[in-house]
Scaffold this motif. Structure first.
Motif: not given
Length: 502
Positions: A104-125
């Protein structure tokens, strides 16, 4: 170990099709008989792309009814499915709505929001899981922001295979390998990453108990437990289809690279514990749960999706090709002329795939493929280069070069792709079994029933059951240059779309 034949039912769901199979163990070998095959496709409902659960459940019930009317008693039933997608159960055990689809197209939009909010290092860590817009994490982030009523009504989140187990037995748990694909399960500690969800504004009240593969969750519900299914138990196998496929991969070397090849290709190695480092984060390598305490260190590659999308598009134009016909056509033209990064976001939805491939090649300076044969050859060459890219990154993070490759799943039938993979990586490629997922699903049920002894025993039996075809590398010219071009495209795409990576 008993030696009289024992038969179990494996429900195996892929993103395009499903099957119900009876798998019989005679004490030496496994025999797989597909009882029913069916196709399915997602469709938009209420503005979200969703899976047609009624169609899926109808296909499963049809296959089970055929088994119930047969001559052989079925000892147990278990389901595997693709990762990341989920169902939400309400307090009464009903589904809040049809499960949503990761495309669903909502997924890339939500990913961008999450990466902006906490950053990729936080999610992967917090998880050790590859950051991709298909991850469950970004679907629930979207739910929390755009559709909070879905989550408010939910009392339990269950992954797709466990939606089926719920319909089979009323269980409300989810299985470990499926949970590990969500992007909010802490692979190092083996618990839900609730702190991460809190930081992203996602409620956690619906997170279920996670059970290991091989767990007996009870008998079939009475309306299903008829005929030869009368005494059947529901035993959850490795719920993520790749985890079941890896179980049934007869690897000739413990360091071998496996490729579970279908709509997605999951490319990785088996390791004893999670590897979560800055190096694996930069390479976007994921840690997913495996059977018997193993970890599947891998990366998702957009597999045969582009070929499937092209085939569907050509069908709408009036020409229906079989997959063997397309592969044969691709073998008639020169290779390594046109290269794309199949994981680029513009290919995710599969819309008008041939034109998008041509546009991508024109934009990146590659030869623009014109004919059907040239487009298919571009897809297969690029996929082989994608496999090499994962192999090189795994060498970087583990310190070990892969000595060989094992391809299982539907892609194991693609002789041209298998040869291109051997040529691209420069090692032997062993293909088979095609039905690895259903075999791995069934074999882990048989372990729980006391018929097999564990992972090594399963692989011994699979090796005795399966005929494996080997492809040796023989064409090396041009591959290094093409690989350099491919890695340049990957870097450009990551930077252009703000994706994690080096």
């Amino acid at each position: 170990m008993r030696i009289h034949p024992t038969t179990v039912a494996a429900v195996d769901l892929g993103a395009e099709s499903g099957r119900v199979a009876a798998v019989t163990f005679d004490g030496t070998r496994l025999r797989l008989d597909v009882t029913h095959r069916f196709t399915h496709t997602p469709h938009p409902v209420d503005g979200i792309l969703r899976w047609d659960l009624d169609a899926l459940w109808s296909g499963i019930r049809h296959g089970l009814a055929t088994l119930a009317a047969g001559d052989v008693p079925i000892a147990s039933v278990g389901a595997d499915a693709w990762g990341v997608d989920y169902g939400l159960l309400d307090a009464d055990g009903g589904l809040v709505d049809d499960p949503t689809c990761y495309r669903d197209p909502r997924q890339p939009v939500a990913m961008a929001r999450a990466l902006k909010a906490v950053g990729p290092q936080r999610i992967y860590g917090a998880t050790g899981v590859q950051i991709m817009d298909i991850n469950t994490l970004f679907a629930v982030v979207s739910d929390a922001a755009e559709h909070p009523a879905r989550l408010e009504r939910a009392t339990t989140l269950v992954m797709m295979p466990d939606v089926v187990h719920h319909l089979l037995s009323a269980s409300r748990v989810t299985e470990y390998t499926a949970a590990s694909t969500t992007g909010f399960y802490d692979m190092a500690r083996g618990i839900w990453a609730t702190d991460l969800l809190d930081d992203l504004g996602v409620p956690t009240h619906f997170l279920p108990e996670v059970v290991p593969p091989g767990t007996d969750v009870g008998p079939l519900l009475p309306d299903l437990a008829r005929g030869r299914l009368g005494g059947a138990r529901v035993i959850v196998p490795p719920g993520h289809d790749t985890a079941s496929a890896v179980v049934a991969t007869p690897m000739s070397d413990p360091r071998a690279l496996y490729i579970s090849s279908g709509t997605w290709s999951l490319v990785g190695v088996e390791v004893p514990e999670p590897v979560i480092t800055d190096r694996t984060r930069r390479a976007n390598i994921t840690n997913e749960g495996g059977y018997a305490g193993t970890i599947r260190l891998l990366r998702n590659v957009a597999g045969l999706w582009l070929l499937q999308a092209c085939r569907r598009h050509w069908a709408t134009e009036g020409t229906v090709y079989s997959y063997p016909e397309l592969v044969t056509l691709a073998g008639t033209v020169s290779g390594l002329r046109s290269i794309v990064n199949g994981d680029a976001p513009e290919f995710l939805d599969g819309h008008d795939a041939p034109s998008r491939i041509q546009d991508y090649c024109a934009r990146t300076g590659s030869v623009v493929p014109q004919s059907v044969a040239e487009v298919v050859r571009c897809v297969l060459d690029s996929l082989a280069l994608g496999y090499r890219h994962v192999a090189e990154d795994l060498h970087d993070v583990t310190g070990h070069r892969v000595p060989s490759v094992n391809i299982v799943g539907g892609g194991a039938n693609n002789a041209l792709l298998s040869q291109l993979t051997a040529d691209a990586i420069g090692v032997p490629v062993h293909c088979g079994p095609v039905e690895a997922t259903a075999l791995g699903n069934a074999a882990t049920q048989l372990v729980s029933l006391g018929e097999l002894g564990g992972l090594s025993d399963i692989r011994r039996v699979i090796a005795e059951t399966t005929q494996v075809t080997t492809y040796s590398p023989h064409e090396r010219e041009g591959w290094d240059t093409a690989y350099g071009q491919f890695t340049r495209l990957v870097s450009i795409d990551r930077e252009r779309h703000g994706l994690p990576g080096d």
